[in-house]
Design an enzyme around this catalytic site. Structure first.
Site, short mmCIF file in Angstrom:
data_model
loop_
_atom_site.label_atom_id
_atom_site.label_comp_id
_atom_site.label_asym_id
_atom_site.label_seq_id
_atom_site.Cartn_x
_atom_site.Cartn_y
_atom_site.Cartn_z
CD GLN A 133 51.05 -13.42 -3.37
OE1 GLN A 133 52.21 -13.32 -3.77
NE2 GLN A 133 50.48 -12.52 -2.60
CG HIS A 148 56.61 -14.92 -5.04
ND1 HIS A 148 56.92 -13.68 -5.56
CD2 HIS A 148 55.94 -14.65 -3.89
CE1 HIS A 148 56.45 -12.72 -4.77
NE2 HIS A 148 55.84 -13.29 -3.74
CG ASN A 173 59.50 -12.98 -3.43
OD1 ASN A 173 59.76 -11.95 -4.04
ND2 ASN A 173 58.62 -12.99 -2.43
CD GLU A 174 59.51 -10.27 0.27
OE1 GLU A 174 58.78 -10.92 1.05
OE2 GLU A 174 59.26 -9.10 -0.06
C1 BGC Z 1 55.59 -10.69 -0.95
C2 BGC Z 1 54.23 -10.80 -1.61
C3 BGC Z 1 53.17 -10.16 -0.74
C4 BGC Z 1 53.55 -8.71 -0.51
C5 BGC Z 1 52.52 -7.90 0.25
C6 BGC Z 1 55.84 -9.39 -0.24
O1 BGC Z 1 56.54 -9.63 0.92
O2 BGC Z 1 56.61 -10.97 -1.87
O3 BGC Z 1 53.96 -12.13 -1.91
O4 BGC Z 1 51.89 -10.29 -1.29
O5 BGC Z 1 54.75 -8.67 0.20
O6 BGC Z 1 52.40 -8.28 1.58
#
Ligand code: BGC
Length: 413
Positions: A21, A115, A159-160
């Site tokens: 990003q 990520h 990440n998530e």
């Molecule tokens: C993610 C980011 C994203 C942010 C805002 C999160 O779910 O880890 O990559 O930019 O949300 O939407």
């Protein structure tokens, strides 16, 4: 006199970003492929992003000068392992220099190994839809830790990993649906000379979920077996799942799929990374739309900073683990709303601490206005605005406000 909400000594006050990003030209990643396939639902490609790959020395100095003591960033698998089994010492050395810069400026580095983006060769092998590929992620984590581990303060593996399920349950945006549709996936596969292409999080969640969970455990062990004598955890996309009367069973079922299955596996970790933006309301028939008249953010979800306190409580009581808020933030053009959002979120963090919950830190998402995936550069999550033509950084009032809270280790009410 305003009341002072003070935070524990050594509280981590940070801001977060992710390689794809902000770095720019991550051309070997699966996202870059998706951004360029004809008919891509990405509104624009990531391009140079914030050129953080080259400008990190000044950026890290700026984060520190604002008053923060922590920087959460991700290292990029697509750069570190550009072809399967070929590891780039030069890329690893780049991240070593970034870590060293954090230490020089008094920033505690929290490193995310993955990520959302993977190397394009990984997507072309079926990515997260193929269970055996979990081993490939663990090998990358082991190599990265061997090279960087002595400088890492805490690490997030994935990440998530639950974000795809969260998106599916909450209802697709048109861009998500397109990224999953068969003709588009076939076009992406063709672009990499394969008959398959599975990118995170745009893949079939049922096989992928088990791969994520296995990959996380293998990665945790690989990091610990390498030079990983720092805390390791995963981060989850956690909405505050609320039931209106009659919606409890539907809510519990959804929360089980979105959160609990992952929290069960996270119990063996050192901490849990909570990432919260809003709430989701459930009635007997399913998810309810936002109530008429509520404030919506640029992402079209409800402005609801109180969600953070609820998700910290849920994650901590479910797992018994210490919590790091690895992301919390708002996409808005109006920086006064960002300050209001964070102020209310921090009150919730403080309330959790008062109740004895071990919250070790708070990282605002995001350090910069950056590439918000399929939505491109329109959503403004940043504490720092970026003129991407000249790559000029301009801290917003919220950056200085939150940085001074970090310095004081207290929120004046
Ligand atoms: C993610 C980011 C994203 C942010 C805002 C999160 O779910 O880890 O990559 O930019 O949300 O939407």
């Amino acid at each position: 006199m305003p009341e002072q909400l003070t935070f524990p000594k050594d509280f981590l006050w940070g801001t977060a970003g992710a390689a794809h990003q902000v770095e720019g030209n991550n051309i070997n990643s699966d996202s870059w492929v998706l951004e360029h396939v004809p008919g891509s639902p990405f509104v624009e490609p990531s391009g140079d992003a914030c050129d953080h790959y080259h400008r990190y020395p000044d950026d890290i100095a700026l984060i520190a000068s604002l008053g923060f003591n922590t920087y959460r960033f991700s290292i990029e698998w697509a750069r570190i392992e550009p072809e399967q089994g070929e590891f780039s010492i030069a890329a690893l050395e780049h991240y070593r220099r970034m870590l060293a810069a954090c230490h020089e400026h008094g920033l505690t580095p929290i490193v995310t190994y993955h990520h959302f983006t993977s190397p394009r060769w990984f997507a072309a092998k079926g990515g997260w839809e193929v269970m055996a590929n979990a081993e490939l992620f663990a090998r990358y984590c082991e190599k990265a830790t061997a090279h960087l581990g002595d400088l890492i303060a805490a690490a997030c593996t994935l990440n998530e990993p639950n974000v795809g399920i969260l998106i599916q349950q909450m209802g697709f945006m048109p861009s998500d649906a397109k990224l999953l549709n068969a003709p588009f996936r076939a076009a992406a596969a063709k672009a990499v000379g394969s008959d398959t292409f599975a990118a995170f999080p745009h893949c079939q969640q049922q096989p992928a979920r088990d791969t994520f969970l296995k990959a996380h455990r293998l990665a945790f062990d690989a990091i610990k077996a390498s030079r990983g004598d720092f805390p390791v955890g995963m981060t989850l996309a956690m909405s505050d799942h609320q039931a209106v009367p009659g919606g409890e069973a539907v809510r519990d079922k959804a929360r089980h799929e979105i959160d609990d299955v992952f929290l069960d596996v996270a119990r063996a970790d050192d901490f849990i990374g909570v990432q919260t933006y809003t709430r989701t309301r459930y009635g007997a028939e399913g998810i309810l739309p936002s109530e008429a008249g509520v404030e919506l953010t640029q992402m079209r979800y409800e402005f609801y900073p109180e969600a953070l306190e609820a998700t910290i409580r849920y994650a901590a009581s479910y797992t018994g683990l210490p919590v790091i808020v690895t992301e919390n933030g708002i996409g808005t053009e109006d920086d006064t709303r960002r300050i209001e959002y964070v102020r209310r979120a921090l009150r919730g963090v403080h309330q959790c601490l008062q109740d004895g919950i071990e919250v070790r830190g708070y990282c605002y998402w995001s350090i910069f206005d950056n590439f918000e995936w399929a939505q491109g550069y329109r959503p403004k999550f940043g504490l720092i605005a970026v003129d991407r033509t000249m790559q000029i950084r301009t801290p917003k009032p919220s950056a200085k406000w939150l940085g001074s809270i970090a310095q004081e280790n207290a929120l004046a009410e």
